[in-house]
Design a protein around this motif. Structure first.
Motif, PDB file in Angstrom:
ATOM      1  N   GLY A 113      -8.151  -6.132   4.627  1.00 20.43           N
ATOM      2  CA  GLY A 113      -6.731  -6.300   4.262  1.00 20.43           C
ATOM      3  C   GLY A 113      -5.916  -6.934   5.373  1.00 20.43           C
ATOM      4  O   GLY A 113      -5.806  -6.401   6.466  1.00 20.43           O
ATOM      5  N   GLU A 114      -5.357  -8.075   5.116  1.00 22.78           N
ATOM      6  CA  GLU A 114      -4.677  -8.805   6.186  1.00 22.78           C
ATOM      7  C   GLU A 114      -3.333  -8.180   6.499  1.00 22.78           C
ATOM      8  O   GLU A 114      -2.664  -7.663   5.624  1.00 22.78           O
ATOM      9  N   GLY A 115      -2.915  -8.234   7.762  1.00 22.73           N
ATOM     10  CA  GLY A 115      -1.744  -7.512   8.197  1.00 22.73           C
ATOM     11  C   GLY A 115      -0.453  -8.208   8.066  1.00 22.73           C
ATOM     12  O   GLY A 115      -0.035  -9.118   7.722  1.00 22.73           O
ATOM     13  N   ALA A 164     -11.973  -2.384   6.012  1.00 23.67           N
ATOM     14  CA  ALA A 164     -11.396  -3.291   5.020  1.00 23.67           C
ATOM     15  C   ALA A 164     -10.806  -4.491   5.719  1.00 23.67           C
ATOM     16  O   ALA A 164     -10.371  -4.423   6.860  1.00 23.67           O
ATOM     17  N   HIS A 183      -5.728  10.820   1.825  1.00 22.98           N
ATOM     18  CA  HIS A 183      -6.983  10.075   1.741  1.00 22.98           C
ATOM     19  C   HIS A 183      -7.441   9.916   0.300  1.00 22.98           C
ATOM     20  O   HIS A 183      -7.925   8.855  -0.090  1.00 22.98           O
ATOM     21  N   ARG A 218       4.910   2.138   9.859  1.00 23.76           N
ATOM     22  CA  ARG A 218       4.365   1.980   8.504  1.00 23.76           C
ATOM     23  C   ARG A 218       2.930   2.484   8.478  1.00 23.76           C
ATOM     24  O   ARG A 218       2.220   2.395   9.461  1.00 23.76           O
ATOM     25  N   ARG A 219       2.544   2.981   7.311  1.00 27.33           N
ATOM     26  CA  ARG A 219       1.161   3.426   7.138  1.00 27.33           C
ATOM     27  C   ARG A 219       0.320   2.239   6.680  1.00 27.33           C
ATOM     28  O   ARG A 219       0.625   1.622   5.673  1.00 27.33           O
ATOM     29  N   ARG A 220      -0.727   1.917   7.435  1.00 24.91           N
ATOM     30  CA  ARG A 220      -1.563   0.760   7.114  1.00 24.91           C
ATOM     31  C   ARG A 220      -2.774   1.177   6.301  1.00 24.91           C
ATOM     32  O   ARG A 220      -3.333   2.247   6.511  1.00 24.91           O
ATOM     33  N   ALA A 221      -3.194   0.288   5.407  1.00 25.66           N
ATOM     34  CA  ALA A 221      -4.396   0.561   4.623  1.00 25.66           C
ATOM     35  C   ALA A 221      -5.601   0.703   5.533  1.00 25.66           C
ATOM     36  O   ALA A 221      -6.522   1.465   5.259  1.00 25.66           O
ATOM     37  N   THR A 222      -5.575  -0.024   6.649  1.00 24.63           N
ATOM     38  CA  THR A 222      -6.725   0.011   7.550  1.00 24.63           C
ATOM     39  C   THR A 222      -6.894   1.377   8.220  1.00 24.63           C
ATOM     40  O   THR A 222      -7.945   1.676   8.755  1.00 24.63           O
ATOM     41  N   GLU A 223      -5.837   2.225   8.174  1.00 27.14           N
ATOM     42  CA  GLU A 223      -5.992   3.571   8.726  1.00 27.14           C
ATOM     43  C   GLU A 223      -6.956   4.399   7.878  1.00 27.14           C
ATOM     44  O   GLU A 223      -7.582   5.330   8.369  1.00 27.14           O
ATOM     45  N   PHE A 224      -7.024   4.068   6.594  1.00 30.21           N
ATOM     46  CA  PHE A 224      -7.923   4.805   5.701  1.00 30.21           C
ATOM     47  C   PHE A 224      -9.261   4.089   5.546  1.00 30.21           C
ATOM     48  O   PHE A 224     -10.280   4.700   5.327  1.00 30.21           O
ATOM     49  N   PHE A 225      -9.205   2.769   5.603  1.00 29.22           N
ATOM     50  CA  PHE A 225     -10.404   1.969   5.384  1.00 29.22           C
ATOM     51  C   PHE A 225     -10.584   1.038   6.574  1.00 29.22           C
ATOM     52  O   PHE A 225     -10.222  -0.134   6.520  1.00 29.22           O
ATOM     53  N   ARG A 234      -6.418   2.086  -3.544  1.00 26.00           N
ATOM     54  CA  ARG A 234      -7.251   0.921  -3.284  1.00 26.00           C
ATOM     55  C   ARG A 234      -7.902   0.423  -4.574  1.00 26.00           C
ATOM     56  O   ARG A 234      -7.907  -0.775  -4.864  1.00 26.00           O
ATOM     57  N   PHE A 251       0.832  -1.209   0.000  1.00 25.05           N
ATOM     58  CA  PHE A 251       0.000   0.000   0.000  1.00 25.05           C
ATOM     59  C   PHE A 251       0.868   1.262   0.000  1.00 25.05           C
ATOM     60  O   PHE A 251       0.603   2.215  -0.733  1.00 25.05           O
ATOM     61  N   GLU A 252       1.937   1.247   0.789  1.00 24.07           N
ATOM     62  CA  GLU A 252       2.829   2.404   0.838  1.00 24.07           C
ATOM     63  C   GLU A 252       3.530   2.629  -0.498  1.00 24.07           C
ATOM     64  O   GLU A 252       3.792   3.768  -0.902  1.00 24.07           O
ATOM     65  N   TRP A 261      -5.183  -6.173  -3.518  1.00 28.54           N
ATOM     66  CA  TRP A 261      -5.731  -5.428  -2.371  1.00 28.54           C
ATOM     67  C   TRP A 261      -5.634  -6.219  -1.083  1.00 28.54           C
ATOM     68  O   TRP A 261      -5.320  -5.669  -0.027  1.00 28.54           O
ATOM     69  N   LYS A 262      -5.858  -7.528  -1.174  1.00 27.53           N
ATOM     70  CA  LYS A 262      -5.836  -8.309   0.068  1.00 27.53           C
ATOM     71  C   LYS A 262      -4.427  -8.386   0.648  1.00 27.53           C
ATOM     72  O   LYS A 262      -4.233  -8.748   1.793  1.00 27.53           O
ATOM     73  N   ASP A 317      -1.253  -4.580   3.163  1.00 26.51           N
ATOM     74  CA  ASP A 317      -0.368  -4.252   4.281  1.00 26.51           C
ATOM     75  C   ASP A 317       0.811  -5.199   4.408  1.00 26.51           C
ATOM     76  O   ASP A 317       1.560  -5.160   5.384  1.00 26.51           O
TER      77      ASP A 317
END
Lengths: 255, 306
Positions: free
Chosen positions: B304-306, B302, A128, B292-299, A135, A98-99, A144-145, A148
């Motif tokens: 999205g597995e960590g 979601a 945002h 790290r910036r996580r996708a879950t911070e925005f969604f 996304r 994602f980053e 997408w999955k 992170d």
């Protein structure tokens, strides 16, 4: 030919005593997928490097959308909309998937020293907007999955898809892919072919360096065959591959 | 004993500031700086020379800006070359500073150094309360720098520096101005090292060139490695534990009477070395991982597995 999208003329680049590019001239058309093929050492990657500011040509010119862009540094080329991927995937391994995508968008206020500290609200809003785009793109390429996950943990093919997705966030005009099919499993290669076709239908132009003739035949409208730093043959994929000079260059019959 | 504690806290504060600065330069941006002690010395001499004339706050600002400007110049000189040349240039810089301080006696007092450096808030400090004031000052300074750097590390600026560290070619192909980013990271780091030097000078009120040996550089690298590259919180823990180890082992002499002072000081460094080797084997990412910036911070919803 003044209306050409990307026009290369007489490009020369030496590495030591070897002429990687030796008066290479060719053009890429807008809205098309142009293949750059040729035997190993033909200068394909050097050409891509010269087009994206990673190698400075010694002679010749590159013009993009009518403007002379010869020898511009890499980040300027990217800002003009010429974005590339790499032959050996170079993901940014300490960044998550994602980053990797959040990094790509241009003009980020938060990437400026003062902006990062003072304009927090502004860059957070930008972030945002970019996150939503990221996304969408990750969902489109099926990553997408894994958002992170560390990008170092992806497979070769997934990294290629990540590179394309990352490049798309720059909103490029011309996407140059260096061997998008190399080291990619067959199902993911089909995925890449599908993606290139879809993006072309949306109006994106491509230049693709590739050895996989199936992929080239599937997606390229036009093909330039390079050999020894020059353009040998240009034409459709069928024309190029049936040309005896091309067969000779690949198999070395003349030698 | 309380005077000793104050000394300890100031030591840790200076080490933490130096470490935070190196963590930005090397930890985050991948720029090796072997001239850390030179920047600290420059910061210390900057306030020592100017503070009596212009006051402590302008002197600190002057020191920080001076170090930032010199960092920028060094970075511009050497980052244009191959990446490893910065390491060589900074070693040279550290030596140049040391030799200049020793030999330009008209400005620096030479080997005698500079004494009677005015402390911050000296005019309003009650007699005998100096330690408390400098203690609060040190902690406030570290806190301020920590918050500022933490804002930077967790911003897109921090992310793009990590990208430059991972692969500068990719970063430039993505349109990032790599040279400008490196110069900025190096300059900010240099400024913070200058502040560390200023704190050092204010606390001791007397400085000479022998206080700024390359061991400062070594401790800073140890702190970054132990704490975890890129993590400011880890850095504070790393700098704190290294200083604590160094100081705690002083008292080994009381426990094991058979070793003398010289043996002990060699042993102490050896123990730090063993500690770092063990840490790298057991926890190669350091005490605290890079944020790290996580996708879950925005969604938040979601999956999205960590």
């Amino acid at each position: 030919m003044s209306g050409a999208f990307l026009e290369v003329s007489g490009l020369v680049k030496h590495y030591g005593g070897v002429a990687a590019l030796d008066g290479c001239s060719l053009s890429l058309r807008k809205g098309e997928v142009t293949g750059l093929i040729g035997p190993n050492g033909a200068g394909k990657t050097t050409l891509l490097n010269a087009l994206t500011g990673l190698a400075k040509p010694e002679a010749g010119t590159v013009s993009f959308m009518g403007a002379d862009v010869t020898g511009l540094p890499a980040h300027r080329m990217a800002a003009l909309g010429v974005v590339r991927s790499f032959q050996i995937v170079r993901e940014l391994s300490s960044l998550t998937v994602f980053e990797n995508l959040l990094l790509a968008p241009p003009h980020q206020i938060g990437e400026r020293l003062l902006g990062a500290v003072i304009s927090r609200r502004k860059w957070w809003a930008q972030e945002h907007v970019n996150a939503a785009k990221a996304r969408t793109l990750l969902e489109r390429v099926g990553l997408w999955k894994l958002a992170d996950q560390s990008s170092a943990a992806l497979s070769g093919g997934q990294k290629k898809l990540l590179e394309v997705a990352r490049a798309l966030l720059l909103e490029p005009r011309l996407l140059l892919l260096d061997e998008p099919g190399a080291g990619v499993s067959p199902p993911l290669r089909e995925e890449i072919i599908r993606l290139v076709r879809e993006l072309k239908a949306e109006g994106l132009s491509f230049g693709i360096v590739e050895h996989d003739m199936h992929l080239v035949g599937e997606v390229c409208d036009h093909v330039h065959v390079l050999a020894e730093g020059r353009t040998l043959v240009s034409g459709s994929f069928a024309e190029a591959t049936s040309d005896p000079r091309v067969v000779e260059a690949y198999l070395g019959l003349a030698a | 004993m309380s005077a000793y504690l104050v000394t300890l806290v100031i030591l840790v504060s200076v080490a933490a500031l130096v470490g935070l600065a190196l963590n930005l330069q090397w930890g985050l941006a991948g720029l090796v700086n072997f001239g850390v002690s030179g920047f600290v010395a420059l910061g210390a001499y900057g306030v020592a020379i100017t503070a009596p004339h212009i006051g402590w706050l302008p002197a600190m600002i002057f020191s920080a800006l001076l170090c930032a400007a010199i960092s920028m110049a060094l970075a511009l000189l050497s980052i244009r070359l191959e990446e490893n040349y910065l390491a060589i240039v900074t070693i040279g810089f550290g030596e140049i500073v040391r030799i200049l301080l020793l030999n330009e006696g008209w400005l620096t007092g030479g080997a005698l150094g500079i004494a009677d450096i005015p402390r911050p808030f000296a005019a309003i400090t009650p007699p005998g309360g100096g330690d408390g004031v400098i203690l609060a000052f040190a902690i406030a300074l570290v806190a301020l720098v920590f918050v500022l750097l933490e804002l930077l590390v967790r911003s897109p600026f921090g992310r793009v520096l990590r990208a430059v560290r991972d692969d500068a070619t990719v970063a430039s192909a993505l349109g990032k101005p790599v040279l400008a980013l490196r110069v900025r990271a190096f300059a900010v780091g240099g400024a913070v090292m200058g502040l560390a030097g200023a704190l050092h000078a204010f606390y001791l009120t007397y400085i000479d060139p022998s206080q700024f040996t390359p061991i400062i550089t070594a401790y800073a690298f140890m702190a970054v490695i132990a704490g975890g590259r890129g993590s400011n919180l880890g850095l504070l823990l790393g700098a704190g534990s290294i200083m604590a180890l160094l100081e705690a082992t002083r008292f080994l002499k009381d426990l094991v009477p058979s070793i003398d002072g010289a043996q002990l000081s060699a042993l102490r460094l050896g123990m730090i070395g063993i500690g770092i080797v063990l840490l790298l084997i057991l926890r190669p990412q350091g005490l605290v991982a890079e944020p790290r910036r996580r996708a879950t911070e925005f969604f938040p919803n979601a999956k999205g597995e960590g």
